[in-house]
Design a protein around this motif. Structure first.
Motif, PDB file in Angstrom:
ATOM      1  N   GLU A   1     -28.047 -33.091 -23.172  1.00  0.00           N
ATOM      2  CA  GLU A   1     -26.787 -32.390 -22.949  1.00  0.00           C
ATOM      3  C   GLU A   1     -25.639 -33.381 -22.725  1.00  0.00           C
ATOM      4  OE1 GLU A   1     -27.326 -29.730 -19.754  1.00  0.00           O
ATOM      5  OE2 GLU A   1     -28.624 -28.341 -20.851  1.00  0.00           O
ATOM      6  N   GLU A   2     -25.921 -34.449 -21.971  1.00  0.00           N
ATOM      7  CA  GLU A   2     -24.895 -35.459 -21.740  1.00  0.00           C
ATOM      8  C   GLU A   2     -24.516 -36.174 -23.026  1.00  0.00           C
ATOM      9  OE1 GLU A   2     -24.115 -39.336 -18.840  1.00  0.00           O
ATOM     10  OE2 GLU A   2     -25.995 -38.205 -18.715  1.00  0.00           O
ATOM     11  N   LEU A   3     -25.537 -36.469 -23.867  1.00  0.00           N
ATOM     12  CA  LEU A   3     -25.259 -37.119 -25.148  1.00  0.00           C
ATOM     13  C   LEU A   3     -24.434 -36.217 -26.054  1.00  0.00           C
ATOM     14  CD1 LEU A   3     -25.687 -39.449 -27.130  1.00  0.00           C
ATOM     15  CD2 LEU A   3     -27.861 -38.395 -27.786  1.00  0.00           C
ATOM     16  N   ILE A   4     -24.783 -34.935 -26.105  1.00  0.00           N
ATOM     17  CA  ILE A   4     -24.030 -33.989 -26.939  1.00  0.00           C
ATOM     18  C   ILE A   4     -22.594 -33.880 -26.450  1.00  0.00           C
ATOM     19  CG2 ILE A   4     -23.852 -31.553 -27.583  1.00  0.00           C
ATOM     20  CD1 ILE A   4     -26.898 -31.452 -27.616  1.00  0.00           C
ATOM     21  N   ALA A   5     -22.416 -33.821 -25.120  1.00  0.00           N
ATOM     22  CA  ALA A   5     -21.061 -33.740 -24.573  1.00  0.00           C
ATOM     23  C   ALA A   5     -20.253 -34.991 -24.906  1.00  0.00           C
ATOM     24  CB  ALA A   5     -21.122 -33.528 -23.066  1.00  0.00           C
TER      25      ALA A   5
END
Length: 417
Positions: free
Chosen positions: A248-252
């Motif tokens: 999720e952090e990478l996608i954000a």
């Protein structure tokens, strides 16, 4: 404002909103209220929504920092608080928030856009009696405005109680207050976490949940083996569909970079379209006598020129490719030359360190060799003085003559031993 009543509310004073008070509303209060209302809506619960807000009051400065929902009771057809429960819970919050000390400053509930209604008066009067505090504010959440607001407005209104004389009696009325949203670092982290996790939250209708439970019961009666395999497949799909916090952090992060690149592209296209409207001779020929148009924005052109002058500092120049077909196909850029210079400096420093270490070791070896050579020469000088006379001493012991034996009495009177 949409949904506003045509006739004025008799409980709200006709004066303008009071701006003398500096009211600061923290996001945690909004999160608590929205969470409370959302849970009740998903559970299809009926009844009023009432809660308390605690904060600080320093003179004309008031902060609304934390909120909690309240347990309700019904007396004589009016919805009121459970007094014993409310006092106990309020005391618990006071014990927890002692530094800085927080106390009850407002109550929140649902209400129309027009303002407080008659049903809100018994609640506030009870709060005044339980806490012996005047001036408790009322925060109204307007649910009908959630889908119609624009421009970052909040579907809430804040009122304070005032007493006005009507005839021979004093009537409790409300005056609207202006407020501003204030946030701290800890609240920013919490709001950011909620904003990231909100995209993964899904609401499952109650009817669909009941049907799923009934279908699972029927499947269990058919066979444990098949049900177990189906459960494993379902769990596997659920695990594969869920994203880890790292993903999720990478996608954000990638989404933020993509938005930044898109915005940069739009700004570049805007600058290009503006420059295309300018005369070519005015932009390319420094000695042109053609006057610029009256609509020319010289400040913007200077900013564009300054931006272009900084581009070579941020990015290396384009690489030139020779056209003669030689083996040297690339020309080192300024960035590559700077990198080569840095590598050479590192290698030179390492070479100087090795050379210094070698010189130190050679100096230490020379000192040791000098000490060994001096010891060897001293031993050689000692062997030449005492061992060269022969006699009894052959091992470096001094030789003794016949005279010394005669003096010590080794020879008798007859001259024999």
């Amino acid at each position: 404002m949409a949904g506003q009543q045509a006739s004025p509310n008799p409980l709200v004073t006709g004066t303008a909103p009071d701006t003398s008070l500096n009211v600061q509303l923290h996001p945690l209060v909004l999160l608590t209220i929205s969470d409370y209302i959302t849970r009740r809506a998903l559970r299809s619960q009926q009844g009023p929504v009432v809660g308390a807000i605690i904060g600080q009051q320093n003179g004309r400065n008031i902060t609304l920092e934390h909120a909690f929902e309240c347990k309700l009771d019904e007396q004589h057809g009016n919805v009121v608080l459970d007094g014993e429960w409310f006092q106990e819970r309020l005391e618990q919050y006071r014990d927890v928030h002692k530094a800085p000390a927080l106390d009850l400053v407002a109550m929140f509930t649902l209400g129309p856009v027009g303002g407080p209604q008659e049903v809100h008066l018994p609640l506030l009067r009870q709060v005044h009696e339980l806490t012996s505090t005047e001036g408790i504010m009322l925060l109204l959440f307007h649910g009908e405005l959630v889908d119609h607001l624009q421009g970052g407005k909040l579907p809430i209104s804040l009122y304070k109680t005032v007493h006005e004389r009507e005839g021979e009696q004093m009537q409790m009325k409300f005056r609207e207050l202006s407020f501003e949203v204030e946030t701290g670092e800890a609240e920013m982290i919490g709001v950011d976490f909620v904003a990231k996790g909100g995209g993964n939250a899904t609401a499952v209708p109650k009817q669909e949940t009941v049907q799923t439970a009934e279908s699972s019961k029927k499947e269990k009666g058919k066979g444990k083996g098949k049900a177990k395999e189906k459960d494993e497949e379902t769990n596997g799909e659920a695990v594969s569909s869920a994203l880890s916090p790292e993903d999720e952090e990478l996608i954000a992060s990638l989404t933020a970079k993509a938005n930044a690149i898109k915005m940069l592209n739009q700004r570049i296209n805007l600058i290009r379209s503006y420059l295309e409207t300018q005369p070519q001779s005015y932009l390319t020929d420094a000695y042109s006598n053609t006057p610029p148009p009256d609509t020319t924005n010289h400040t913007l052109l200077r900013s564009v020129n300054s931006l272009l002058s900084r581009v070579p500092l941020l990015a290396p120049p384009s690489v030139a490719h020779p056209s003669d077909g030689s083996s040297n196909t690339t020309t080192p850029s300024s960035l590559e030359r700077a990198g080569d210079k840095e590598r050479q400096d590192v290698h030179l420093t390492s070479l100087l360190a090795s050379l210094t270490r070698s010189v130190s070791e050679a100096q230490s070896m020379g000192s040791k060799f000098h000490i060994v050579q001096r010891e060897k020469q001293s031993k050689e000088r000692g062997g030449g003085n005492f061992g060269g006379g022969g006699g009894f001493g052959g091992g470096g012991r001094p030789a003794r003559g016949l005279g010394s034996f005669a003096e010590e009495g080794y020879f008798g009177e007859s001259g024999g031993l």
